[in-house]
Design a protein around this motif. Structure first.
Motif, short mmCIF file in Angstrom:
data_model
loop_
_atom_site.label_atom_id
_atom_site.label_comp_id
_atom_site.label_asym_id
_atom_site.label_seq_id
_atom_site.Cartn_x
_atom_site.Cartn_y
_atom_site.Cartn_z
N UNK A 80 -9.27 -14.37 -7.81
CA UNK A 80 -8.29 -14.98 -7.06
C UNK A 80 -8.28 -14.15 -5.69
N UNK A 81 -8.01 -14.86 -4.62
CA UNK A 81 -7.45 -14.39 -3.29
C UNK A 81 -6.44 -13.85 -3.35
N UNK A 82 -5.88 -12.64 -2.95
CA UNK A 82 -4.51 -12.30 -3.02
C UNK A 82 -4.18 -11.64 -1.82
N UNK A 83 -3.00 -11.54 -1.09
CA UNK A 83 -2.55 -10.97 -0.16
C UNK A 83 -1.68 -9.69 -0.36
N UNK A 84 -2.18 -8.42 -0.16
CA UNK A 84 -1.43 -7.36 -0.53
C UNK A 84 -0.66 -6.69 0.60
N UNK A 85 0.54 -6.39 0.39
CA UNK A 85 1.51 -5.61 1.53
C UNK A 85 1.43 -4.38 0.97
N UNK A 86 0.81 -3.43 2.00
CA UNK A 86 0.54 -2.13 1.59
C UNK A 86 0.80 -1.18 2.60
N UNK A 87 1.24 0.09 2.45
CA UNK A 87 1.48 1.05 3.56
C UNK A 87 0.19 1.94 3.77
N UNK A 88 -0.56 1.72 4.76
CA UNK A 88 -1.99 2.58 5.13
C UNK A 88 -1.64 3.90 5.03
N UNK A 89 -0.59 4.43 5.31
CA UNK A 89 -0.37 5.85 5.19
C UNK A 89 -0.24 6.49 3.82
N UNK A 90 0.64 5.83 3.13
CA UNK A 90 0.92 6.47 1.62
C UNK A 90 0.08 5.64 0.77
#
Length: 87
Positions: A63-73
């Motif tokens: 599956x292709x998924x969209x991940x919402x992520x904080x690039x700092x932590x």
């Protein structure tokens, strides 16, 4: 880092392939010139903070998924199935 696949559940990051920012990038025309292609391929935003990224569950369901992520932590605040994605 652990990523929750909407189909398979929580998995190790190594099962996934990172594709890039989940934004609609306008692909230049084939004859657009070297400068346009250089910008398209190499000049991308590199934000510090919350981003939406496209990941492919290569070692799992595909599956292709969209991940919402904080690039700092690296904290992941959500995952969703991607729609209209082409490899």
């Amino acid at each position: 880092m652990r990523i929750t696949c909407p189909l398979c559940g929580e998995r190790d990051r190594r099962e996934f392939y990172y594709r890039g920012a989940a934004v609609d990038l306008a692909r230049p025309e084939p004859d657009a010139g070297e400068a346009a292609w250089d910008e398209f391929v190499y000049l991308r935003d590199n934000p510090a903070g919350m981003t939406r990224e496209l990941w492919y569950h290569e070692g799992g369901c595909g599956a292709w998924i969209v991940v919402t992520r904080d690039t700092v932590t690296h904290e992941i605040s959500g995952t969703d199935m991607a729609s209209g994605v082409s490899a």
